[in-house]
Write an enzyme that holds these catalytic residues in place. Structure first.
Site, PDB file in Angstrom:
ATOM      1  N   LYS A 204     -12.121 -12.659  -0.589  1.00 42.47           N
ATOM      2  CA  LYS A 204     -11.353 -13.249   0.518  1.00 42.47           C
ATOM      3  C   LYS A 204     -11.079 -12.181   1.583  1.00 42.47           C
ATOM      4  CE  LYS A 204      -7.382 -16.181   1.398  1.00 42.47           C
ATOM      5  NZ  LYS A 204      -6.237 -16.885   0.849  1.00 42.47           N
ATOM      6  N   ASP A 205     -10.752 -10.979   1.135  1.00 39.10           N
ATOM      7  CA  ASP A 205     -10.516  -9.879   2.083  1.00 39.10           C
ATOM      8  C   ASP A 205     -11.795  -9.502   2.813  1.00 39.10           C
ATOM      9  OD1 ASP A 205      -7.882  -7.865   0.446  1.00 39.10           O
ATOM     10  OD2 ASP A 205      -7.851  -9.763   1.547  1.00 39.10           O
TER      11      ASP A 205
ATOM     12  N   HIS B 288       2.802  -2.223  -5.405  1.00 32.75           N
ATOM     13  CA  HIS B 288       2.206  -2.491  -6.716  1.00 32.75           C
ATOM     14  C   HIS B 288       3.214  -2.343  -7.855  1.00 32.75           C
ATOM     15  CE1 HIS B 288      -2.139  -1.903  -5.042  1.00 32.75           C
ATOM     16  NE2 HIS B 288      -1.559  -3.000  -4.632  1.00 32.75           N
TER      17      HIS B 288
ATOM     18  N   SER C  56       2.710  -8.703  -5.337  1.00 33.79           N
ATOM     19  CA  SER C  56       2.867  -9.373  -4.044  1.00 33.79           C
ATOM     20  C   SER C  56       3.812 -10.557  -4.124  1.00 33.79           C
ATOM     21  CB  SER C  56       1.507  -9.864  -3.539  1.00 33.79           C
ATOM     22  OG  SER C  56       0.696  -8.790  -3.145  1.00 33.79           O
TER      23      SER C  56
ATOM     24  N   GLU D 235       0.432  -0.838  27.713  1.00 33.67           N
ATOM     25  CA  GLU D 235      -0.508  -1.821  27.174  1.00 33.67           C
ATOM     26  C   GLU D 235       0.265  -3.027  26.637  1.00 33.67           C
ATOM     27  OE1 GLU D 235      -4.575  -1.134  26.492  1.00 33.67           O
ATOM     28  OE2 GLU D 235      -3.503  -1.144  28.406  1.00 33.67           O
TER      29      GLU D 235
END
Lengths: 383, 156
Positions: free
Chosen positions: A227-228, A201, A205, A271
């Protein structure tokens, strides 16, 4: 009167991160994985807390406590499946998040990137110790193989391994402390995540065009909050679908057998999310060499900002390096396949070539392609 | 040396040597610095300003092909619009004339909007290789030269 949302000491923190945060207008699907990782972390912590209420970390009762959770605890089967498959989704999200960072040159935010590398290591450590807890065959033998690697450290190797084990082999002391680590590490991941966001921040971005987006910013809410939220719905749908319809698709059948130190499984493997690193480890015939290669395979990410040679930020306008990026993706998929195969011909040579390709792409080919692309656009190296 | 028939690579070497003299900021005769070409806003080189030599045409053709492959022209951007903004570029941008800066901002905003919509411009609006101007390069070169001079001075 000023809006409380912007003036209250606590509310303004949430406001500056989730409401009024200036965000590039053009960030795409690949920017959803950050928030999805946050969702994965919350999901794993919540399901993990409920599992921890019923799990016992003593070797005599660990395996049967997991059986008890699945059979007797109300919705224990679902919580266990969500937690086990949630780990896989965590890694899907983290690998896609890192791929976004590599493709779009987000690593040029060096502080954010370096904390991201630390987060990857912490999440891998959490998953590693967590897989030991059910105390199945693969839990025990996977822990034995990987902890034994520490004996390759010169001089102090053997003492180091025994210190980690709390004894002379993976045993009760090891399982108890691994439970402690598995409980503790996620909260360290949470703290590191907050610092990761703090640095992000500071700069704002990145965006798919790799351009300075100050001229076209929009508020985080409602565009990216919704959107998230859509991304959350997609992730939870996938996770629940996997947990309900194919809960053991990504697991190993050997982990349904209780751990037996006297019975070594034919094929010990981790895994799926560790297989690429496992392949790189096995590609070097020397123990210490393999351990260093394993560590380098992860820590090479910390070198990436210093290997950036292009005058462009991301790969959007760099077709040569784009080809190398997808070659890297294919190479990691090949390494993942090889890591799941036995260490026999022809898999050995394929794994070795793929390991060489992995490091070559990062350290040689991508930087070189950057120089070539600069010269194709007549950008001389004067800086 | 230009009047005799020679192997092709010799022509390439001669072309490169002559090009380097014309494009160098310093014109050096007998080791003495004779003049320094300061960057001028009017002296914007184009992407297509090449000498018409066979190998030069090949290189120019390759560069034009790559320029179109890179794709930023389809968003209406020029090469210098896409350069990553490090400290030197930020300072160079600060020195741009207002009109150049405003044109740049317009192109970038349009490109970001197109990027958001996952679209490109109609073909007739794509930036052409021959029309691309390196508007930022003179200012950037000057900024880098000043920084290096400052660094050299600080070393003393």
């Amino acid at each position: 009167m000023a809006n409380l949302r912007k003036t209250h000491p606590l509310l303004k923190i949430a406001n500056d991160a989730l409401v009024d945060l200036p965000t590039p207008s053009n960030i795409s699907l690949w920017w959803n994985f950050g928030s999805l990782l946050g969702l994965c972390l919350i999901s794993q912590i919540v399901t993990g807390l409920f599992l921890a209420m019923h799990y016992t970390s003593d070797i005599a009762t660990a395996f049967s406590s997991v059986t008890h959770i699945c059979r007797d605890v109300n919705y224990g089967w679902l919580i266990r499946n969500m937690h086990a498959n949630g780990a896989s989704f965590f890694f899907i999200c983290i690998y896609l998040h890192i791929a976004r960072g590599l493709y779009y040159g987000s690593y040029l935010y060096k502080e954010t990137w370096n904390i991201g590398v630390m987060l990857l290591v912490l999440v891998m450590a959490t998953a590693f110790v967590g897989y030991v807890l059910p105390w199945g065959q693969m839990s025990f033998w996977g822990a034995t193989v990987i902890t034994n690697l520490l004996s390759a450290v010169p001089y102090v190797g053997t003492d180091l391994v025994q210190w980690i084990w709390g004894g002379f082999s993976v045993d009760n002391a090891t399982l108890n402390r691994f439970f402690t680590f598995h409980f503790l590490l996620p909260f360290m991941v949470l703290a590191a995540t907050l610092v990761h966001l703090l640095f992000l921040h500071e700069t704002g971005s990145n965006n798919p065009a790799g351009l300075n987006s100050d001229v076209d910013k929009i508020s985080f809410h409602p565009y990216f909050s919704f959107k998230d939220l859509l991304g959350f719905a997609a992730l939870m749908l996938s996770l629940v679908a996997l947990a309900l319809f194919l809960p053991y698709l990504l697991g190993d059948p050997d982990n349904f057998t209780p751990a037996n130190p006297l019975d070594t499984p034919t094929h010990i493997k981790p895994e799926w999310y560790f297989l690429f690193a496992y392949a790189i480890l096995r590609s070097i015939p020397n123990k210490l060499g393999g351990v260093l290669a394993l560590l380098s395979a992860i820590l090479v990410l910390a070198r990436v900002p210093f290997l950036h040679t292009s005058k462009h930020r991301g790969l959007t306008f760099r077709p040569l390096t784009q080809a190398l990026f997808w070659l890297l993706v294919a190479d990691v998929m090949i390494l993942t396949w090889i890591g799941g195969m036995p260490a026999e011909p022809p898999y050995i040579i394929v794994g070795q070539l793929a390991s060489i390709a992995y490091f070559s792409i990062f350290l040689v080919l991508m930087p070189s392609a950057g120089y070539i692309e600069n010269s194709m656009l007549e950008w001389e190296c004067k800086g | 040396m230009l009047t005799t028939i020679q192997p092709p690579f010799i022509y390439l070497l001669q072309y490169t040597f002559i090009k380097s003299i014309f494009e160098n900021k310093y014109i050096v005769i007998s080791g003495l610095v004779v003049s320094h070409k300061a960057p001028r806003a009017s002296s914007h080189p184009n992407m297509a300003s090449r000498a018409p030599v066979a190998s030069g045409r090949l290189l120019s053709g390759l560069r034009k092909w790559y320029y179109n492959l890179a794709g930023f022209n389809k968003l209406g951007l020029m090469r210098d619009d896409t350069r990553y903004e490090d400290a030197d570029v930020k300072e160079a941008l600060r020195r741009l004339p207002e009109e150049e800066y405003n044109d740049r901002i317009f192109r970038i905003k349009r490109a970001l909007d197109l990027s958001m919509k996952q679209q490109i411009l109609p073909k007739d609006q794509w930036t052409q290789y021959e029309q691309d101007r390196h508007y930022l390069t003179p200012y950037l070169d000057e900024v880098i030269r000043e920084r290096k001079e400052k660094e050299e001075w600080m070393k003393k």
